[in-house]
Write an enzyme that holds these catalytic residues in place. Structure first.
Site, mmCIF file in Angstrom:
data_model
loop_
_atom_site.group_PDB
_atom_site.id
_atom_site.type_symbol
_atom_site.label_atom_id
_atom_site.label_comp_id
_atom_site.label_asym_id
_atom_site.label_seq_id
_atom_site.Cartn_x
_atom_site.Cartn_y
_atom_site.Cartn_z
ATOM 1 N N HIS A 100 39.184 34.164 33.812
ATOM 2 C CA HIS A 100 38.034 35.098 33.035
ATOM 3 C C HIS A 100 38.466 34.556 31.490
ATOM 4 O O HIS A 100 39.416 34.265 31.301
ATOM 5 C CB HIS A 100 38.201 36.522 32.923
ATOM 6 N N HIS A 102 38.106 35.766 27.715
ATOM 7 C CA HIS A 102 37.798 36.796 26.791
ATOM 8 C C HIS A 102 36.973 36.246 25.517
ATOM 9 O O HIS A 102 37.298 35.265 25.209
ATOM 10 C CB HIS A 102 38.992 37.531 26.201
HETATM 11 P P1 5GP Z 1 43.829 39.937 31.305
HETATM 12 O O1 5GP Z 1 44.933 40.625 30.760
HETATM 13 O O2 5GP Z 1 44.198 39.512 32.675
HETATM 14 O O3 5GP Z 1 43.782 38.575 30.296
HETATM 15 O O4 5GP Z 1 42.776 40.644 31.153
HETATM 16 C C1 5GP Z 1 42.162 41.277 31.716
HETATM 17 C C2 5GP Z 1 41.063 42.457 31.052
HETATM 18 O O5 5GP Z 1 40.145 42.874 32.270
HETATM 19 C C3 5GP Z 1 41.690 43.484 30.234
HETATM 20 O O6 5GP Z 1 41.320 43.109 28.998
HETATM 21 C C4 5GP Z 1 41.160 44.897 31.127
HETATM 22 O O7 5GP Z 1 40.763 45.812 30.002
HETATM 23 C C5 5GP Z 1 39.953 44.361 31.568
HETATM 24 N N1 5GP Z 1 39.723 44.990 33.003
HETATM 25 C C6 5GP Z 1 40.658 45.470 33.754
HETATM 26 N N2 5GP Z 1 39.862 46.181 34.846
HETATM 27 C C7 5GP Z 1 38.686 46.166 34.173
HETATM 28 C C8 5GP Z 1 37.466 46.750 34.996
HETATM 29 O O8 5GP Z 1 37.452 47.152 36.072
HETATM 30 N N3 5GP Z 1 36.440 46.728 34.212
HETATM 31 C C9 5GP Z 1 36.298 45.894 33.150
HETATM 32 N N4 5GP Z 1 35.042 46.032 32.338
HETATM 33 N N5 5GP Z 1 37.464 45.293 32.478
HETATM 34 C C10 5GP Z 1 38.515 45.557 33.187
#
Ligand code: 5GP
Ligand code: ZN
Length: 114
Positions: A100, A102
């Site tokens: 993903h 951001h």
């Molecule tokens: P990472 O830390 O892997 O770069 O980012 C994962 C992101 O996914 C985090 O910012 C977290 O808030 C978001 N996230 C986790 N679970 C969900 C979900 O079920 N729905 C949404 N919309 N965001 C999520």
């Protein structure tokens, strides 16, 4: 990927606040926003993170960045500015193991990213 949360969101099995969708990509608001605008841009197909870019179709890699540009314009961030980040692996604190990007904006962001 049966149990992957972003695969489930991409399939519409878990609700999300979707801001963009095309054939290959879906984007939705982060559940725990770190900026006034915080969108997650994900490929519909499952890839763990950018370590898998070598096995991804070039069109999909392009589609992810193009989606970021389109969403930024759609949300009125193209002039004010925005940041894209993709956390990859433990040192980057990747918490969801589905690639993903951001997209953050809507306010002046911190100068440093670490
Ligand atoms: P990472 O830390 O892997 O770069 O980012 C994962 C992101 O996914 C985090 O910012 C977290 O808030 C978001 N996230 C986790 N679970 C969900 C979900 O079920 N729905 C949404 N919309 N965001 C999520
Ligand atoms: Zn997945």
């Amino acid at each position: 990927m049966e149990d992957c949360i972003f695969c489930k969101i991409a399939r519409g099995e878990i609700p999300s606040s979707k801001v963009y969708e095309d054939e290959q990509v879906v984007a939705f608001n982060d559940l725990n926003p770190q900026a006034p605008v915080h969108v997650l841009i994900v490929p519909k197909a499952h890839y763990a993170n950018l370590n898998e870019a070598g096995g991804m179709p070039e069109a999909l890699l392009a589609a992810l960045l193009r989606a970021a540009s389109r969403i930024a314009a759609q949300l009125g961030l193209d002039k004010s500015g925005y940041r894209i980040v993709s956390n990859c692996g433990p040192d980057a604190c990747q918490s969801v193991q589905h690639l993903h990007i951001h997209l953050l904006g809507g306010a002046k962001l911190a100068e440093k990213m670490s």
